[in-house]
Motif scaffolding. Sequence first.
Motif, PDB file in Angstrom:
ATOM      1  N   LEU A  24       8.377  -2.972   0.635  1.00 18.45           N
ATOM      2  CA  LEU A  24       7.575  -3.313   1.806  1.00 18.45           C
ATOM      3  C   LEU A  24       7.460  -2.146   2.773  1.00 18.45           C
ATOM      4  CD1 LEU A  24       8.848  -6.934   2.596  1.00 18.45           C
ATOM      5  CD2 LEU A  24       6.942  -6.214   1.124  1.00 18.45           C
ATOM      6  N   ASP A  25       8.567  -1.433   2.988  1.00 20.05           N
ATOM      7  CA  ASP A  25       8.568  -0.334   3.957  1.00 20.05           C
ATOM      8  C   ASP A  25       8.226   1.011   3.321  1.00 20.05           C
ATOM      9  OD1 ASP A  25       9.321  -1.534   6.562  1.00 20.05           O
ATOM     10  OD2 ASP A  25      11.109  -2.151   5.480  1.00 20.05           O
ATOM     11  N   ALA A  26       9.050   1.444   2.383  1.00 24.10           N
ATOM     12  CA  ALA A  26       8.889   2.800   1.859  1.00 24.10           C
ATOM     13  C   ALA A  26       7.590   2.955   1.061  1.00 24.10           C
ATOM     14  CB  ALA A  26      10.100   3.181   1.009  1.00 24.10           C
ATOM     15  N   LEU A  27       7.405   2.127   0.043  1.00 23.51           N
ATOM     16  CA  LEU A  27       6.190   2.244  -0.753  1.00 23.51           C
ATOM     17  C   LEU A  27       4.954   1.890   0.064  1.00 23.51           C
ATOM     18  CD1 LEU A  27       7.200   0.823  -4.254  1.00 23.51           C
ATOM     19  CD2 LEU A  27       7.175   3.195  -3.469  1.00 23.51           C
ATOM     20  N   GLY A  28       5.080   0.878   0.922  1.00 21.39           N
ATOM     21  CA  GLY A  28       3.950   0.498   1.758  1.00 21.39           C
ATOM     22  C   GLY A  28       3.504   1.627   2.666  1.00 21.39           C
ATOM     23  N   HIS A  86       0.326  11.209  10.590  1.00 20.12           N
ATOM     24  CA  HIS A  86       1.213  11.737  11.629  1.00 20.12           C
ATOM     25  C   HIS A  86       2.275  10.725  12.058  1.00 20.12           C
ATOM     26  CE1 HIS A  86      -1.045  15.366  11.912  1.00 20.12           C
ATOM     27  NE2 HIS A  86      -2.150  14.760  12.285  1.00 20.12           N
ATOM     28  N   VAL A  87       2.443   9.667  11.247  1.00 26.76           N
ATOM     29  CA  VAL A  87       3.443   8.639  11.547  1.00 26.76           C
ATOM     30  C   VAL A  87       4.611   8.756  10.574  1.00 26.76           C
ATOM     31  CG1 VAL A  87       3.912   6.170  11.695  1.00 26.76           C
ATOM     32  CG2 VAL A  87       1.705   7.064  12.468  1.00 26.76           C
ATOM     33  N   LEU A  88       5.811   8.669  11.113  1.00 24.87           N
ATOM     34  CA  LEU A  88       7.027   8.551  10.312  1.00 24.87           C
ATOM     35  C   LEU A  88       7.446   7.087  10.353  1.00 24.87           C
ATOM     36  CD1 LEU A  88       9.288  10.224   8.796  1.00 24.87           C
ATOM     37  CD2 LEU A  88      10.557  10.131  10.952  1.00 24.87           C
ATOM     38  N   HIS A  89       7.395   6.412   9.204  1.00 28.18           N
ATOM     39  CA  HIS A  89       7.789   4.997   9.162  1.00 28.18           C
ATOM     40  C   HIS A  89       9.205   4.878   8.629  1.00 28.18           C
ATOM     41  CE1 HIS A  89       7.561   0.672   8.921  1.00 28.18           C
ATOM     42  NE2 HIS A  89       8.088   0.765   7.708  1.00 28.18           N
ATOM     43  N   ILE A  90      10.002   4.045   9.286  1.00 32.09           N
ATOM     44  CA  ILE A  90      11.414   3.866   8.948  1.00 32.09           C
ATOM     45  C   ILE A  90      11.662   2.391   8.683  1.00 32.09           C
ATOM     46  CG2 ILE A  90      13.788   4.172   9.740  1.00 32.09           C
ATOM     47  CD1 ILE A  90      12.225   6.077  11.950  1.00 32.09           C
ATOM     48  N   GLY A  91      12.244   2.082   7.525  1.00 26.68           N
ATOM     49  CA  GLY A  91      12.556   0.694   7.225  1.00 26.68           C
ATOM     50  C   GLY A  91      13.493   0.563   6.054  1.00 26.68           C
ATOM     51  N   PRO A 135       3.401  -5.078   2.422  1.00 27.06           N
ATOM     52  CA  PRO A 135       2.983  -3.677   2.371  1.00 27.06           C
ATOM     53  C   PRO A 135       1.474  -3.450   2.534  1.00 27.06           C
ATOM     54  CG  PRO A 135       3.203  -4.487   0.139  1.00 27.06           C
ATOM     55  CD  PRO A 135       3.562  -5.643   1.052  1.00 27.06           C
ATOM     56  N   ASP A 136       0.755  -4.385   3.105  1.00 32.32           N
ATOM     57  CA  ASP A 136      -0.687  -4.220   3.325  1.00 32.32           C
ATOM     58  C   ASP A 136      -0.927  -2.943   4.136  1.00 32.32           C
ATOM     59  OD1 ASP A 136      -3.372  -4.428   4.224  1.00 32.32           O
ATOM     60  OD2 ASP A 136      -3.285  -6.611   4.157  1.00 32.32           O
ATOM     61  N   VAL A 137      -1.688  -2.012   3.571  1.00 31.54           N
ATOM     62  CA  VAL A 137      -1.899  -0.731   4.252  1.00 31.54           C
ATOM     63  C   VAL A 137      -2.598  -0.923   5.599  1.00 31.54           C
ATOM     64  CG1 VAL A 137      -1.910   0.608   2.122  1.00 31.54           C
ATOM     65  CG2 VAL A 137      -4.070  -0.280   3.032  1.00 31.54           C
ATOM     66  N   ARG A 138      -3.366  -1.989   5.741  1.00 34.16           N
ATOM     67  CA  ARG A 138      -4.049  -2.245   7.007  1.00 34.16           C
ATOM     68  C   ARG A 138      -3.048  -2.478   8.126  1.00 34.16           C
ATOM     69  NH1 ARG A 138      -7.407  -7.358   5.934  1.00 34.16           N
ATOM     70  NH2 ARG A 138      -5.381  -7.859   4.966  1.00 34.16           N
ATOM     71  N   PHE A 139      -1.920  -3.070   7.797  1.00 38.88           N
ATOM     72  CA  PHE A 139      -0.883  -3.337   8.798  1.00 38.88           C
ATOM     73  C   PHE A 139      -0.271  -2.023   9.279  1.00 38.88           C
ATOM     74  CE2 PHE A 139       3.102  -6.093   9.720  1.00 38.88           C
ATOM     75  CZ  PHE A 139       2.625  -6.399  10.990  1.00 38.88           C
ATOM     76  N   PHE A 140      -0.012  -1.124   8.340  1.00 43.78           N
ATOM     77  CA  PHE A 140       0.501   0.197   8.708  1.00 43.78           C
ATOM     78  C   PHE A 140      -0.526   0.972   9.524  1.00 43.78           C
ATOM     79  CE2 PHE A 140       3.171  -0.880   5.084  1.00 43.78           C
ATOM     80  CZ  PHE A 140       4.421  -0.415   5.477  1.00 43.78           C
ATOM     81  N   HIS A 141      -1.776   0.876   9.135  1.00 45.48           N
ATOM     82  CA  HIS A 141      -2.825   1.582   9.880  1.00 45.48           C
ATOM     83  C   HIS A 141      -2.966   1.020  11.286  1.00 45.48           C
ATOM     84  CE1 HIS A 141      -4.887   3.026   5.917  1.00 45.48           C
ATOM     85  NE2 HIS A 141      -3.772   3.669   6.190  1.00 45.48           N
ATOM     86  N   ALA A 142      -2.716  -0.291  11.450  1.00 50.00           N
ATOM     87  CA  ALA A 142      -2.747  -0.882  12.790  1.00 50.00           C
ATOM     88  C   ALA A 142      -1.628  -0.310  13.654  1.00 50.00           C
ATOM     89  CB  ALA A 142      -2.618  -2.402  12.699  1.00 50.00           C
ATOM     90  N   ALA A 143      -0.477  -0.028  13.043  1.00 49.72           N
ATOM     91  CA  ALA A 143       0.623   0.587  13.785  1.00 49.72           C
ATOM     92  C   ALA A 143       0.252   1.995  14.229  1.00 49.72           C
ATOM     93  CB  ALA A 143       1.884   0.615  12.922  1.00 49.72           C
ATOM     94  N   ALA A 144      -0.371   2.745  13.334  1.00 46.30           N
ATOM     95  CA  ALA A 144      -0.804   4.097  13.700  1.00 46.30           C
ATOM     96  C   ALA A 144      -1.815   4.047  14.838  1.00 46.30           C
ATOM     97  CB  ALA A 144      -1.415   4.792  12.476  1.00 46.30           C
ATOM     98  N   GLU A 145      -2.733   3.108  14.762  1.00 46.61           N
ATOM     99  CA  GLU A 145      -3.730   2.965  15.824  1.00 46.61           C
ATOM    100  C   GLU A 145      -3.069   2.610  17.150  1.00 46.61           C
ATOM    101  OE1 GLU A 145      -7.859   0.460  16.768  1.00 46.61           O
ATOM    102  OE2 GLU A 145      -6.769   0.157  14.884  1.00 46.61           O
ATOM    103  N   ALA A 146      -2.063   1.735  17.098  1.00 49.76           N
ATOM    104  CA  ALA A 146      -1.356   1.358  18.325  1.00 49.76           C
ATOM    105  C   ALA A 146      -0.627   2.549  18.932  1.00 49.76           C
ATOM    106  CB  ALA A 146      -0.374   0.224  18.036  1.00 49.76           C
ATOM    107  N   ALA A 147      -0.182   3.461  18.081  1.00 47.72           N
ATOM    108  CA  ALA A 147       0.505   4.665  18.559  1.00 47.72           C
ATOM    109  C   ALA A 147      -0.477   5.744  18.996  1.00 47.72           C
ATOM    110  CB  ALA A 147       1.416   5.214  17.470  1.00 47.72           C
ATOM    111  N   GLY A 167      -0.406   6.388   3.616  1.00 49.68           N
ATOM    112  CA  GLY A 167      -0.565   7.786   3.986  1.00 49.68           C
ATOM    113  C   GLY A 167       0.413   8.266   5.035  1.00 49.68           C
ATOM    114  N   MET A 168       1.495   7.515   5.247  1.00 51.25           N
ATOM    115  CA  MET A 168       2.503   7.892   6.229  1.00 51.25           C
ATOM    116  C   MET A 168       3.662   8.618   5.556  1.00 51.25           C
ATOM    117  SD  MET A 168       2.782   4.455   8.572  1.00 51.25           S
ATOM    118  CE  MET A 168       1.460   3.938   9.668  1.00 51.25           C
ATOM    119  N   HIS A 169       4.530   9.196   6.363  1.00 49.98           N
ATOM    120  CA  HIS A 169       5.789   9.744   5.891  1.00 49.98           C
ATOM    121  C   HIS A 169       6.806   8.607   5.876  1.00 49.98           C
ATOM    122  CE1 HIS A 169       4.128  13.786   6.467  1.00 49.98           C
ATOM    123  NE2 HIS A 169       3.652  13.324   7.607  1.00 49.98           N
ATOM    124  N   ALA A 170       7.431   8.385   4.742  1.00 53.87           N
ATOM    125  CA  ALA A 170       8.288   7.208   4.559  1.00 53.87           C
ATOM    126  C   ALA A 170       9.762   7.586   4.544  1.00 53.87           C
ATOM    127  CB  ALA A 170       7.942   6.507   3.258  1.00 53.87           C
TER     128      ALA A 170
END
Length: 249
Positions: free
Chosen positions: A203-207, A193-198, A175-187, A212-215
């Motif tokens: 790892l997915d929802a709380l992460g 403005h990202v909806l994360h699904i997992g 759940p490293d927030v940097r990993f999620f932020h890298a996904a947002a940057e790639a998008a 700062g994403m919609h989980a």
Amino acid sequence: MQPQMTTDMAVETLRQLRRSGRIRAISLDLDDTLWPIWPTIAKAEAVLLDWLAEHAPGTAAHLGDTARVRALRHEIVALRPDLRADLSGLRRESIRLALTRAGDDPALAEPAFDEFFAARQRVELFDDALPALQFLSQRWPVVALSNGNANVHVVGIGQHFRASLSASDAGMAKPDVRFFHAAAEAAGVAPEHVLHIGDDAALDALGAMDAGMHAVWLNRGRVAWPHEGREPHITVASLSQLCQGLADS
């Protein structure tokens, strides 16, 4: 535990979120979200044992069965904490350790891993996975975000993704927030403005929430939410239900 979100509640919440315009990209987990992972791993481990039986029979005899293969994989996590986020590296080193202990050539770890890895890419998608990918990718940029080492292009679904990020390549994992932020940057959008699904509650929802994403928690097994005091934004029982909520209406 808090009561589970009903289907109608989930669909309506998704509709409101879509209408708000706040969703501009999707990040998506792979293992146990698009396909069941453990049947895939079990088959790949069986392929690995068959290869070892031919090329390193001492190691195959020492391991014996897939349960021992998996136990050794867990052992190497403790021995090589530097590889914790690198599942390919952990698997490769567990094979190397098995070869060394059996007195076989440790250099065989590379071709042995290649056999395992090829088999690991032969997944069986959930019935709702491909329709969901087609639906989502027609509307938003989709980024794969996985702690696993599946390759979406080898699996055969790469055309639906703007980018694919794996912990093995990134050197960090959910759940490293940097990993999620890298996904947002790639998008090409901000995390909000990202909806994360997992499928993984932590790892997915709380992460995603911490990033700062919609989980969206994909709860195929309809189990109780395990984290008292912190609820996911949206819970769905299938990707079909997710798409129903996100469809134009």
